[in-house]
Scaffold this active site. Structure first.
Site, PDB file in Angstrom:
ATOM      1  N   TYR A   1       5.950   6.309   0.099  1.00 20.44           N
ATOM      2  CA  TYR A   1       5.052   6.233  -1.053  1.00 20.44           C
ATOM      3  C   TYR A   1       3.615   6.542  -0.624  1.00 20.44           C
ATOM      4  CZ  TYR A   1       8.873   3.819  -3.514  1.00 20.44           C
ATOM      5  OH  TYR A   1      10.075   3.484  -4.083  1.00 20.44           O
TER       6      TYR A   1
ATOM      7  N   PRO B   1      12.378  -0.298 -14.779  1.00 23.27           N
ATOM      8  CA  PRO B   1      13.057  -1.085 -15.819  1.00 23.27           C
ATOM      9  C   PRO B   1      12.437  -0.935 -17.190  1.00 23.27           C
ATOM     10  CG  PRO B   1      11.658  -2.513 -14.523  1.00 23.27           C
ATOM     11  CD  PRO B   1      11.629  -1.168 -13.847  1.00 23.27           C
TER      12      PRO B   1
END
Length: 338
Positions: free
Chosen positions: A55, A215
């Site tokens: 990342y 999510p």
């Protein structure tokens, strides 16, 4: 309320914090603001942080500025200094940047597992990683060999538990037979439910905790995305099939129904989407990502949303997979997932 992560002694609160967006994929981010968000999350009770060594080194296909391999781990290491014992810290290895392979290369060789772990420990400023994930599968290396090397890290005390990301039932079983798998991190939300095709049942059978990333459908389920929304070149969604105009208009139709139900319940659409995940019949610990404090507060409050079995079924029907238009990844990224 706490959840024990799979085959480990690690326990966490019901909702964690995904930190990827602090370094890549969702436009500009300010390191100071991101660090403050992490610290505030800890004050609010979040104790499960998720990152990866890759990342910050996002490949050119995401169209974002490259901040450097390991940027996110270094950011987290600085933000949690002095508070390491309060946190279950998860990171990942295997994804590398390689211009000759459309910007993405996967390395699951045992020798790389050990090298990557040592580097992550240094960047995070810790002597142990609580949960170490195999980020994406290397098709050239049997999963047993990679997981075997991860097991050696557990035996050496450098890792407490191991996990996988974006694998199918067969790979999950093979890995689990080599060493107990604590968690599976895969995309899972109301508008992305591929894991229900044999993966969730395998997790229940094997006692593996499911850790859903994205999510909130990359913010689509929060109600903040509209049919007229556009995304800057530095935003991964600008090239994501589900956010292309013709697909987005279709995909937002069930979101409007989610918004209406949430309003009746006195919560936000995003909170209701997280409550739906928490109501699934297996151990699930979502890790919604954000780089801003108000969204951390909102996400944590999802644990206070009561949702009935009838409402769970209703939302599942509203977001039936057949209603969702577009693949979840563009081809260049889809090749690295199940």
């Amino acid at each position: 309320m706490r959840t024990t992560l799979g085959h480990s002694e690690l326990t966490v609160r019901p909702i964690g914090l995904g930190c990827m967006g602090m370094s890549q994929s969702y436009g500009d981010a300010d390191d100071n603001e991101s660090a403050a968000t992490i610290r505030t999350a800890l004050e609010l009770g979040v104790d499960f942080l998720d990152t990866s060594d890759v990342y910050g080194a996002s490949d050119i296909t995401f169209g974002v500025p490259i901040r450097g391999f390991g940027h996110n781990e270094r950011l987290i290491g600085g933000a949690i200094a002095g508070r390491r014992d309060e946190i279950v810290l998860a990171t990942k290895f295997a994804a590398k940047i390689n211009d000759s392979e459309n910007g993405i290369a996967i390395d699951g060789r045992p020798e790389y597992v050990r090298t990557a772990c040592e580097a992550s420990l240094r960047r995070l400023g810790t002597d142990v990683i609580d949960l170490y994930y195999y980020h994406r599968l290397d098709p050239s290396v049997p999963i047993e060999e990679t997981v075997g090397a991860m097991a050696e890290l557990v035996a050496a005390g450098k890792v407490r538990a191991i996990g996988l990301s974006e694998v199918g039932p067969d790979q999950l079983r093979r890995a689990h037979a080599t060493h107990p798998i604590t968690a599976l991190q895969s995309e899972y939300s109301l508008w992305e439910r591929h894991v229900e095709e044999g993966i969730t049942s395998t997790c229940r059978e094997l006692g593996i905790t499911l850790v859903p990333y994205s999510p909130l459908g990359r913010s689509a389920l929060t109600g903040s995305v509209t049919a007229g929304s556009t995304f800057a070149a530095g935003d991964f969604r600008a090239t994501n099939p589900r956010f292309l105009a013709e697909n987005l208009a279709v995909n937002l139709e069930p979101v409007e129904q989610l918004r209406a139900i949430a309003a009746e319940k006195g919560c936000s659409p995003g909170q209701l989407a997280l409550a739906w995940l928490l109501a699934q019949p297996l151990d699930v610990v979502p890790i919604p990502g954000t780089k801003r404090i108000p969204f951390v507060r909102e996400n944590i409050a999802a644990t206070d949303v009561a949702i009935s079995a009838d409402e769970v079924a209703l939302l599942a029907g509203i977001f039936a997979p057949a209603r969702v238009a577009g693949e979840r990844y563009a081809p260049v990224h889809a090749r690295t997932i199940r």
